[in-house]
Design a protein around this motif. Structure first.
Motif, PDB file in Angstrom:
ATOM      1  N   THR A 106      44.074  27.751  -0.618  1.00  0.00           N
ATOM      2  CA  THR A 106      45.220  28.113  -1.458  1.00  0.00           C
ATOM      3  C   THR A 106      46.571  27.784  -0.834  1.00  0.00           C
ATOM      4  N   ILE A 107      46.589  27.312   0.407  1.00  0.00           N
ATOM      5  CA  ILE A 107      47.866  27.135   1.093  1.00  0.00           C
ATOM      6  C   ILE A 107      48.737  26.088   0.413  1.00  0.00           C
ATOM      7  N   VAL A 108      48.140  25.013  -0.107  1.00  0.00           N
ATOM      8  CA  VAL A 108      48.937  23.968  -0.766  1.00  0.00           C
ATOM      9  C   VAL A 108      49.532  24.463  -2.085  1.00  0.00           C
ATOM     10  N   PRO A 109      48.748  25.095  -2.989  1.00  0.00           N
ATOM     11  CA  PRO A 109      49.374  25.641  -4.209  1.00  0.00           C
ATOM     12  C   PRO A 109      50.451  26.689  -3.907  1.00  0.00           C
ATOM     13  N   VAL A 110      50.190  27.526  -2.905  1.00  0.00           N
ATOM     14  CA  VAL A 110      51.190  28.535  -2.550  1.00  0.00           C
ATOM     15  C   VAL A 110      52.459  27.863  -2.039  1.00  0.00           C
ATOM     16  N   PHE A 111      52.301  26.833  -1.233  1.00  0.00           N
ATOM     17  CA  PHE A 111      53.474  26.116  -0.727  1.00  0.00           C
ATOM     18  C   PHE A 111      54.272  25.490  -1.870  1.00  0.00           C
ATOM     19  N   MET A 112      53.572  24.917  -2.856  1.00  0.00           N
ATOM     20  CA  MET A 112      54.258  24.320  -4.000  1.00  0.00           C
ATOM     21  C   MET A 112      55.021  25.375  -4.795  1.00  0.00           C
ATOM     22  N   LEU A 113      54.416  26.551  -4.963  1.00  0.00           N
ATOM     23  CA  LEU A 113      55.100  27.633  -5.678  1.00  0.00           C
ATOM     24  C   LEU A 113      56.325  28.115  -4.903  1.00  0.00           C
ATOM     25  N   VAL A 114      56.161  28.269  -3.597  1.00  0.00           N
ATOM     26  CA  VAL A 114      57.274  28.726  -2.760  1.00  0.00           C
ATOM     27  C   VAL A 114      58.418  27.722  -2.800  1.00  0.00           C
ATOM     28  N   ARG A 115      58.084  26.439  -2.730  1.00  0.00           N
ATOM     29  CA  ARG A 115      59.127  25.418  -2.791  1.00  0.00           C
ATOM     30  C   ARG A 115      59.802  25.397  -4.156  1.00  0.00           C
ATOM     31  N   GLY A 116      59.009  25.613  -5.212  1.00  0.00           N
ATOM     32  CA  GLY A 116      59.591  25.664  -6.544  1.00  0.00           C
ATOM     33  C   GLY A 116      60.535  26.848  -6.726  1.00  0.00           C
ATOM     34  N   MET A 117      60.319  27.909  -5.991  1.00  0.00           N
ATOM     35  CA  MET A 117      61.197  29.079  -6.044  1.00  0.00           C
ATOM     36  C   MET A 117      62.419  28.932  -5.153  1.00  0.00           C
ATOM     37  N   GLY A 118      62.500  27.828  -4.416  1.00  0.00           N
ATOM     38  CA  GLY A 118      63.627  27.615  -3.524  1.00  0.00           C
ATOM     39  C   GLY A 118      63.563  28.400  -2.242  1.00  0.00           C
ATOM     40  N   LEU A 119      62.361  28.798  -1.833  1.00  0.00           N
ATOM     41  CA  LEU A 119      62.200  29.617  -0.637  1.00  0.00           C
ATOM     42  C   LEU A 119      61.617  28.851   0.537  1.00  0.00           C
ATOM     43  N   ALA A 120      61.459  27.532   0.388  1.00  0.00           N
ATOM     44  CA  ALA A 120      60.865  26.743   1.463  1.00  0.00           C
ATOM     45  C   ALA A 120      61.719  26.832   2.726  1.00  0.00           C
ATOM     46  N   ASP A 121      61.040  26.892   3.871  1.00  0.00           N
ATOM     47  CA  ASP A 121      61.688  26.973   5.179  1.00  0.00           C
ATOM     48  C   ASP A 121      62.581  28.205   5.300  1.00  0.00           C
ATOM     49  N   THR A 122      62.103  29.322   4.783  1.00  0.00           N
ATOM     50  CA  THR A 122      62.783  30.608   4.940  1.00  0.00           C
ATOM     51  C   THR A 122      61.748  31.660   5.323  1.00  0.00           C
ATOM     52  N   LEU A 123      62.224  32.771   5.820  1.00  0.00           N
ATOM     53  CA  LEU A 123      61.317  33.863   6.156  1.00  0.00           C
ATOM     54  C   LEU A 123      60.683  34.465   4.898  1.00  0.00           C
ATOM     55  N   LEU A 124      61.395  34.368   3.768  1.00  0.00           N
ATOM     56  CA  LEU A 124      60.829  34.872   2.514  1.00  0.00           C
ATOM     57  C   LEU A 124      59.580  34.093   2.105  1.00  0.00           C
ATOM     58  N   ALA A 125      59.496  32.834   2.545  1.00  0.00           N
ATOM     59  CA  ALA A 125      58.305  32.047   2.246  1.00  0.00           C
ATOM     60  C   ALA A 125      57.072  32.630   2.924  1.00  0.00           C
ATOM     61  N   LEU A 126      57.269  33.355   4.019  1.00  0.00           N
ATOM     62  CA  LEU A 126      56.166  34.008   4.707  1.00  0.00           C
ATOM     63  C   LEU A 126      55.894  35.404   4.159  1.00  0.00           C
ATOM     64  N   ILE A 127      56.910  36.021   3.544  1.00  0.00           N
ATOM     65  CA  ILE A 127      56.787  37.411   3.108  1.00  0.00           C
ATOM     66  C   ILE A 127      56.256  37.531   1.689  1.00  0.00           C
ATOM     67  N   VAL A 128      56.891  36.821   0.753  1.00  0.00           N
ATOM     68  CA  VAL A 128      56.602  37.010  -0.674  1.00  0.00           C
ATOM     69  C   VAL A 128      55.132  36.784  -1.023  1.00  0.00           C
ATOM     70  N   PRO A 129      54.487  35.686  -0.573  1.00  0.00           N
ATOM     71  CA  PRO A 129      53.085  35.494  -0.985  1.00  0.00           C
ATOM     72  C   PRO A 129      52.121  36.541  -0.431  1.00  0.00           C
ATOM     73  N   MET A 130      52.523  37.270   0.607  1.00  0.00           N
ATOM     74  CA  MET A 130      51.624  38.233   1.246  1.00  0.00           C
ATOM     75  C   MET A 130      51.848  39.669   0.803  1.00  0.00           C
ATOM     76  N   ILE A 131      52.751  39.902  -0.148  1.00  0.00           N
ATOM     77  CA  ILE A 131      53.005  41.275  -0.589  1.00  0.00           C
ATOM     78  C   ILE A 131      51.785  41.897  -1.258  1.00  0.00           C
ATOM     79  N   PRO A 132      51.097  41.216  -2.180  1.00  0.00           N
ATOM     80  CA  PRO A 132      49.866  41.806  -2.726  1.00  0.00           C
ATOM     81  C   PRO A 132      48.706  41.622  -1.754  1.00  0.00           C
ATOM     82  N   THR A 133      47.794  42.572  -1.735  1.00  0.00           N
ATOM     83  CA  THR A 133      46.636  42.505  -0.848  1.00  0.00           C
ATOM     84  C   THR A 133      45.399  42.997  -1.584  1.00  0.00           C
ATOM     85  N   ALA A 134      44.402  42.134  -1.708  1.00  0.00           N
ATOM     86  CA  ALA A 134      43.172  42.499  -2.406  1.00  0.00           C
ATOM     87  C   ALA A 134      42.384  43.537  -1.613  1.00  0.00           C
TER      88      ALA A 134
END
Length: 277
Positions: free
Chosen positions: A124-152
């Motif tokens: 899933t790392i590539v789709p997540v990276f594409m989503l993060v880049r589309g949100m304008g969060l690439a190369d930011t600390l938010l790119a590491l935080i936002v995708p990990m907020i939900p936890t199964a």
């Protein structure tokens, strides 16, 4: 039982106990030996002129002089703490909903959430990276935080905790005039503290040591986390200064070790309470 039978069993029990101690001793040795070797090597300083190795903190000084340790540590702490707190909150809310409320397709939705635990992060790392880049969060600390907020896993764990709590608590609170949010925050959430401790501690240890996602999501050095920043120390291996590299490893181990030491009691209580349910 006859005296002969007791006499026969006693040596067998002693042999079994000795075997257990030997196995545990071997397991402890193979677990601790790399850690001890890392610490001893990090505390060894070799004189360039004489070649004599002596105890000292010179390798740690080299780490601080070669990389911005405090910047990397701040980035790791900020990312890890925010993820841990957000996972505790979202897991508690989602687990409470799945445990206490009935709605359409509840089992299907919960099954889909659990199914995500079986998908490797590398998939899933590539789709997540594409989503993060589309949100304008690439190369930011938010790119590491936002995708990990939900936890199964956290959702599953907290659901099990809330299912083990009596439903009469909500009924009594509602009779006293408490609304749904107050029932959750004032009644059930405090009782689920052991489960929250497990979610928080596991999230901290995992994301503090995480390397793969920061390597993909960040480019700028000012956004590096500590595990990623320590990679720049590998240049010391060419000069034979392995002590500097291992000193950086020891520094990265300290926060996770402190969390484990101080969080050992709530973690043990949470696992015991979870097993009882």
């Amino acid at each position: 039982m006859s005296i002969e039978a007791v006499a026969t069993r006693s040596p067998m029990r002693r042999a079994g106990s000795i075997g257990k101690f030997v196995l545990l001793g071997l397991a402890a040795f193979f677990t601790l030996a790399p850690v001890v070797w890392t610490l001893v090597t990090a505390l060894s300083v070799t004189d360039a002129d004489t070649g004599v190795t002596q105890p000292g903190f010179g390798a740690f000084a080299d780490v601080f002089s070669q990389i911005p340790v405090w910047l990397y540590t701040w980035n790791s702490a900020l990312v890890t703490l925010i993820i841990a707190v957000c996972q505790m909150l979202t897991a508690a809310m989602a687990g409470y909903v799945f445990a206490r409320f009935e709605f359409r397709s509840k089992k299907v939705l919960f099954g889909l959430i659990l199914a995500t635990m079986m998908v490797p992060m590398q998939v899933t790392i590539v789709p997540v990276f594409m989503l993060v880049r589309g949100m304008g969060l690439a190369d930011t600390l938010l790119a590491l935080i936002v995708p990990m907020i939900p936890t199964a896993f956290g959702t599953f764990l907290m659901r099990q905790y809330f299912m083990g709590l009596p439903a009469e608590l909500a009924e009594a609170a509602e009779i006293d005039g408490a609304g749904p949010w107050r029932v959750f925050f004032a009644v059930y959430l405090p009782l689920a503290t052991p489960g929250l401790a497990i979610v928080g501690i596991l999230a901290f240890n995992y994301h503090w040591n995480e390397f793969f996602r920061p390597l993909i999501m960040t480019i700028s050095e000012q956004n590096f986390t500590l595990p990623l920043g320590l990679v720049t120390l590998q240049g010391n291996l060419g000069s034979g200064s392995i002590s500097t590299v291992l000193a950086g490893v020891v520094l990265s181990m300290i926060p996770a070790l402190l969390v484990f030491i101080f969080g050992q009691k709530p973690l043990r209580e949470g696992l015991t309470a979870g097993a009882g349910k």
